[in-house]
Motif scaffolding. Sequence first.
Motif, PDB file in Angstrom:
ATOM      1  N   GLN A 182       2.998  16.936  14.922  1.00 32.43           N
ATOM      2  CA  GLN A 182       3.890  15.842  15.306  1.00 32.43           C
ATOM      3  C   GLN A 182       5.300  16.190  14.845  1.00 32.43           C
ATOM      4  N   VAL A 183       6.265  16.104  15.744  1.00 32.93           N
ATOM      5  CA  VAL A 183       7.655  16.346  15.391  1.00 32.93           C
ATOM      6  C   VAL A 183       8.226  15.051  14.808  1.00 32.93           C
ATOM      7  N   LEU A 184       8.570  15.095  13.513  1.00 32.81           N
ATOM      8  CA  LEU A 184       9.126  13.912  12.854  1.00 32.81           C
ATOM      9  C   LEU A 184      10.636  13.830  13.023  1.00 32.81           C
ATOM     10  N   SER A 185      11.300  14.990  13.061  1.00 30.85           N
ATOM     11  CA  SER A 185      12.743  15.019  13.336  1.00 30.85           C
ATOM     12  C   SER A 185      13.100  16.382  13.914  1.00 30.85           C
ATOM     13  N   GLY A 186      14.183  16.408  14.670  1.00 33.63           N
ATOM     14  CA  GLY A 186      14.642  17.651  15.269  1.00 33.63           C
ATOM     15  C   GLY A 186      13.892  17.985  16.542  1.00 33.63           C
ATOM     16  N   MET A 232       0.849  -1.182   0.000  1.00 26.96           N
ATOM     17  CA  MET A 232       0.000   0.000   0.000  1.00 26.96           C
ATOM     18  C   MET A 232       0.892   1.242   0.000  1.00 26.96           C
ATOM     19  N   THR A 233       0.594   2.180  -0.881  1.00 26.17           N
ATOM     20  CA  THR A 233       1.386   3.409  -0.940  1.00 26.17           C
ATOM     21  C   THR A 233       1.012   4.321   0.222  1.00 26.17           C
ATOM     22  N   LEU A 234       1.881   5.285   0.501  1.00 31.44           N
ATOM     23  CA  LEU A 234       1.602   6.231   1.571  1.00 31.44           C
ATOM     24  C   LEU A 234       0.328   7.005   1.283  1.00 31.44           C
ATOM     25  N   LEU A 235       0.148   7.463   0.053  1.00 32.93           N
ATOM     26  CA  LEU A 235      -1.042   8.233  -0.294  1.00 32.93           C
ATOM     27  C   LEU A 235      -2.323   7.417  -0.106  1.00 32.93           C
ATOM     28  N   SER A 236      -2.311   6.151  -0.500  1.00 32.32           N
ATOM     29  CA  SER A 236      -3.518   5.336  -0.314  1.00 32.32           C
ATOM     30  C   SER A 236      -3.774   5.069   1.171  1.00 32.32           C
ATOM     31  N   LYS A 237      -2.713   4.908   1.954  1.00 36.86           N
ATOM     32  CA  LYS A 237      -2.869   4.735   3.409  1.00 36.86           C
ATOM     33  C   LYS A 237      -3.479   6.000   4.020  1.00 36.86           C
ATOM     34  N   ILE A 238      -2.969   7.166   3.608  1.00 37.96           N
ATOM     35  CA  ILE A 238      -3.499   8.433   4.109  1.00 37.96           C
ATOM     36  C   ILE A 238      -4.977   8.566   3.756  1.00 37.96           C
ATOM     37  N   LYS A 239      -5.334   8.267   2.512  1.00 38.90           N
ATOM     38  CA  LYS A 239      -6.742   8.353   2.075  1.00 38.90           C
ATOM     39  C   LYS A 239      -7.620   7.396   2.876  1.00 38.90           C
ATOM     40  N   ASP A 240      -7.118   6.181   3.123  1.00 37.24           N
ATOM     41  CA  ASP A 240      -7.898   5.193   3.888  1.00 37.24           C
ATOM     42  C   ASP A 240      -8.157   5.647   5.317  1.00 37.24           C
ATOM     43  N   VAL A 241      -7.158   6.298   5.942  1.00 40.47           N
ATOM     44  CA  VAL A 241      -7.289   6.711   7.340  1.00 40.47           C
ATOM     45  C   VAL A 241      -8.052   8.030   7.464  1.00 40.47           C
ATOM     46  N   LEU A 242      -7.726   9.018   6.619  1.00 42.84           N
ATOM     47  CA  LEU A 242      -8.316  10.347   6.765  1.00 42.84           C
ATOM     48  C   LEU A 242      -9.617  10.529   5.997  1.00 42.84           C
ATOM     49  N   GLY A 243      -9.797   9.812   4.920  1.00 40.01           N
ATOM     50  CA  GLY A 243     -11.001   9.958   4.086  1.00 40.01           C
ATOM     51  C   GLY A 243     -12.322   9.801   4.821  1.00 40.01           C
ATOM     52  N   PRO A 244     -12.447   8.811   5.708  1.00 36.49           N
ATOM     53  CA  PRO A 244     -13.728   8.608   6.404  1.00 36.49           C
ATOM     54  C   PRO A 244     -14.032   9.599   7.533  1.00 36.49           C
ATOM     55  N   LEU A 245     -13.070  10.427   7.942  1.00 41.05           N
ATOM     56  CA  LEU A 245     -13.286  11.327   9.076  1.00 41.05           C
ATOM     57  C   LEU A 245     -14.337  12.380   8.750  1.00 41.05           C
ATOM     58  N   LYS A 246     -15.251  12.606   9.692  1.00 43.17           N
ATOM     59  CA  LYS A 246     -16.296  13.631   9.565  1.00 43.17           C
ATOM     60  C   LYS A 246     -16.305  14.461  10.835  1.00 43.17           C
ATOM     61  N   ALA A 284      -5.832   9.241  14.315  1.00 42.30           N
ATOM     62  CA  ALA A 284      -5.529   9.130  12.884  1.00 42.30           C
ATOM     63  C   ALA A 284      -4.024   9.272  12.649  1.00 42.30           C
ATOM     64  N   LEU A 285      -3.390  10.240  13.307  1.00 45.00           N
ATOM     65  CA  LEU A 285      -1.938  10.402  13.170  1.00 45.00           C
ATOM     66  C   LEU A 285      -1.188   9.171  13.677  1.00 45.00           C
ATOM     67  N   LEU A 286      -1.640   8.646  14.806  1.00 48.81           N
ATOM     68  CA  LEU A 286      -1.000   7.443  15.353  1.00 48.81           C
ATOM     69  C   LEU A 286      -1.157   6.268  14.398  1.00 48.81           C
ATOM     70  N   GLN A 287      -2.334   6.150  13.800  1.00 42.32           N
ATOM     71  CA  GLN A 287      -2.591   5.055  12.861  1.00 42.32           C
ATOM     72  C   GLN A 287      -1.736   5.212  11.595  1.00 42.32           C
ATOM     73  N   LEU A 288      -1.553   6.439  11.135  1.00 39.26           N
ATOM     74  CA  LEU A 288      -0.711   6.669   9.950  1.00 39.26           C
ATOM     75  C   LEU A 288       0.742   6.308  10.222  1.00 39.26           C
TER      76      LEU A 288
END
Length: 185
Positions: A84-88, A1-15, A25-29
Amino acid sequence: MTLLSKIKDVLGPLKSPSKEELKNALLQLNITVNDLADLPEPSEGKPYNRKLLFKNEEVELLVMNWSQLECAPHDHGNSHGWIQVLSGTSLNSVYEVKGNGLPTELFHEFHHQRKFFFAPKKAIHKMKASNNTDLVTLHLYSPPITGMIVYDLEKCTACVVSDDCGAWWPDEQYQKLKEIKLKKN
């Protein structure tokens, strides 16, 4: 699964997601810097450069690569979200404003890699890379940010900026949607 499809799967259903739903959602990503190809280089003379990873009517997800400059104090309009701090390491300064007055700094705090921190609606803050670190942050907001107010504390003024402007005083006149004169405290 690509990152973009994972993002769409997790964030797309949010209302109208709650604070907790956004963080979950961030934790799941579970995105890391290594997941982000083509990370934007920090912009010359700007605090950061950003890349939109996902946006719909409910949420937006952005990655920001920071220079050593700090952004201006700003709010996120009527949006709330998580950073979310990814680096630094980030130095985050939180402000309070009373009425049409000048924001005053309440406190500042350091956020290190893997740290999440919440940005409430209408809360004012500024950020910068700390200790000369290479700061990369991930931002998830709901709804997508519009009507952001950027503050110039030296000139005692603020302005509502266009959606294509970052957390700095606009370079272009069209990016200043409304200028607001502030009262000195």
